[in-house]
Motif scaffolding. Sequence first.
Motif, short mmCIF file in Angstrom:
data_model
loop_
_atom_site.label_atom_id
_atom_site.label_comp_id
_atom_site.label_asym_id
_atom_site.label_seq_id
_atom_site.Cartn_x
_atom_site.Cartn_y
_atom_site.Cartn_z
N ALA A 31 0.84 -1.21 0.00
CA ALA A 31 0.00 0.00 0.00
C ALA A 31 0.87 1.25 0.00
O ALA A 31 0.64 2.19 -0.79
N ALA A 32 1.91 1.28 0.85
CA ALA A 32 2.74 2.48 0.99
C ALA A 32 3.52 2.77 -0.30
O ALA A 32 3.72 3.94 -0.65
N GLU A 33 3.96 1.72 -0.99
CA GLU A 33 4.81 1.92 -2.18
C GLU A 33 4.01 1.75 -3.48
O GLU A 33 4.60 1.78 -4.56
N ASN A 34 2.70 1.54 -3.33
CA ASN A 34 1.80 1.40 -4.48
C ASN A 34 2.29 0.32 -5.45
O ASN A 34 2.44 0.56 -6.66
N ILE A 35 2.57 -0.86 -4.89
CA ILE A 35 3.07 -1.99 -5.69
C ILE A 35 2.24 -3.23 -5.37
O ILE A 35 1.47 -3.23 -4.40
N SER A 36 2.40 -4.28 -6.16
CA SER A 36 1.63 -5.50 -5.93
C SER A 36 2.20 -6.23 -4.70
O SER A 36 3.37 -6.03 -4.33
N PRO A 37 1.40 -7.11 -4.09
CA PRO A 37 1.91 -7.90 -2.96
C PRO A 37 3.13 -8.72 -3.36
O PRO A 37 4.04 -8.91 -2.55
N GLU A 38 3.17 -9.22 -4.60
CA GLU A 38 4.32 -10.03 -5.06
C GLU A 38 5.59 -9.17 -5.07
O GLU A 38 6.64 -9.59 -4.60
N GLU A 39 5.44 -7.95 -5.62
CA GLU A 39 6.60 -7.05 -5.68
C GLU A 39 7.02 -6.64 -4.26
O GLU A 39 8.22 -6.57 -3.95
N ALA A 40 6.04 -6.41 -3.39
CA ALA A 40 6.35 -6.05 -2.00
C ALA A 40 7.11 -7.19 -1.32
O ALA A 40 8.07 -6.96 -0.57
N THR A 41 6.70 -8.42 -1.61
CA THR A 41 7.39 -9.59 -1.02
C THR A 41 8.83 -9.65 -1.52
O THR A 41 9.76 -9.86 -0.72
N ASN A 42 9.02 -9.47 -2.83
CA ASN A 42 10.37 -9.50 -3.40
C ASN A 42 11.25 -8.43 -2.78
O ASN A 42 12.41 -8.67 -2.45
N ARG A 43 10.69 -7.24 -2.62
CA ARG A 43 11.49 -6.14 -2.04
C ARG A 43 11.83 -6.42 -0.59
O ARG A 43 12.96 -6.19 -0.15
N LEU A 44 10.81 -6.93 0.15
CA LEU A 44 11.01 -7.22 1.58
C LEU A 44 12.17 -8.21 1.75
O LEU A 44 13.09 -7.99 2.55
N LEU A 45 12.14 -9.30 0.99
CA LEU A 45 13.19 -10.31 1.10
C LEU A 45 14.52 -9.75 0.57
O LEU A 45 15.57 -9.96 1.17
N GLY A 46 14.45 -9.02 -0.55
CA GLY A 46 15.66 -8.51 -1.19
C GLY A 46 16.41 -7.52 -0.33
O GLY A 46 17.64 -7.45 -0.35
N GLU A 47 15.67 -6.75 0.49
CA GLU A 47 16.33 -5.72 1.31
C GLU A 47 17.18 -6.32 2.42
O GLU A 47 18.18 -5.73 2.82
N LYS A 48 16.78 -7.48 2.96
CA LYS A 48 17.42 -7.95 4.20
C LYS A 48 17.93 -9.38 4.14
O LYS A 48 18.89 -9.72 4.84
#
Length: 260
Positions: A202-219
């Motif tokens: 919601a905050a980054e206006n992206i799909s849940p799949e993209e949010a998951t990829n970013r979440l894992l990719g960041e850390k």
Amino acid sequence: MIRGKNAIVTGSTSGIGLAIAHCLAAEGCNILLNGFADKAAIGALVNEFQQKYKVRADYSPADMTKPAEIAEMVAMGERVLGSVDILVNNAGIQFTSPLDEFPNDKWDAIIAINLSACFHSTKAVLSGMKKRGFGRIVNIASVHGLVGSANKGAYVAAKHGLVGLTKVTALENATADITCNAICPGWVHTPLVQKQIDDKAAAENISPEEATNRLLGEKQPNRKFIHAEQIGALIVFLCGDNGSAMTGEIMTVDGGWTAQ
Ligand code: NAD
């Protein structure tokens, strides 16, 4: 050998705690479940444990913000199961916000559930464990017990505190066969993390799949969620005979998160 031992797993109606309870029961451990869910779901869960694993299983409704209810949960474990040999302090909540906007009630709730509850339950189980000369306490901390992340002030403070409590519990009981260890998972896909994925989407206006990829990719360098059963398997090891020399250990299961 954990067959026939009696365990309390806090926050075991969902996520990591539920997987831990399954892993212990599959080894023949009797289980006192705890956590929130509706009455029918709890009845079905207790029944599932009894039928599937042929172990004694029951449920304590103790709210981890209430010390008297935590003491009653331990008393119930001793009454219904006969003893509390294994305590897994798992119940936990999350709330994210910058510190200058962090709601006081959220801070208090996170410290109460993620840290103080572990003190109250540990305090309550120790006299029985000392009398019987056996005990295994496992605290589910987090990578956030070792490193920080922005917007998780209360959670990071509570989990760092829990790592400290683990060491003191281990030292005070080192000469008895009572161990205390902490497990520090990285991202595990549970309802607690799904909320963070949804908030990020919601905050980054992206799909849940993209949010998951970013979440894992960041850390998390392996870019995969940890399975809750992998944490359960480690707890089975820690609670068995081969775990007896391990105490005061702070173990990461984090796909490389804290190696960075
Ligand atoms: P979850 O939301 O799926 O489960 C939390 C459990 O705690 C539920 O059973 C809930 O009913 C219970 N609970 C919440 N408040 C309670 C209260 N006041 N009294 C009694 N029970 C209460 O969460 P999860 O992801 O399975 O988290 C379990 C533990 O693992 C937490 O301590 C969490 O901090 C830790 N952890 C989770 C992750 C992750 O990525 N999911 C990573 C590191 C650490």
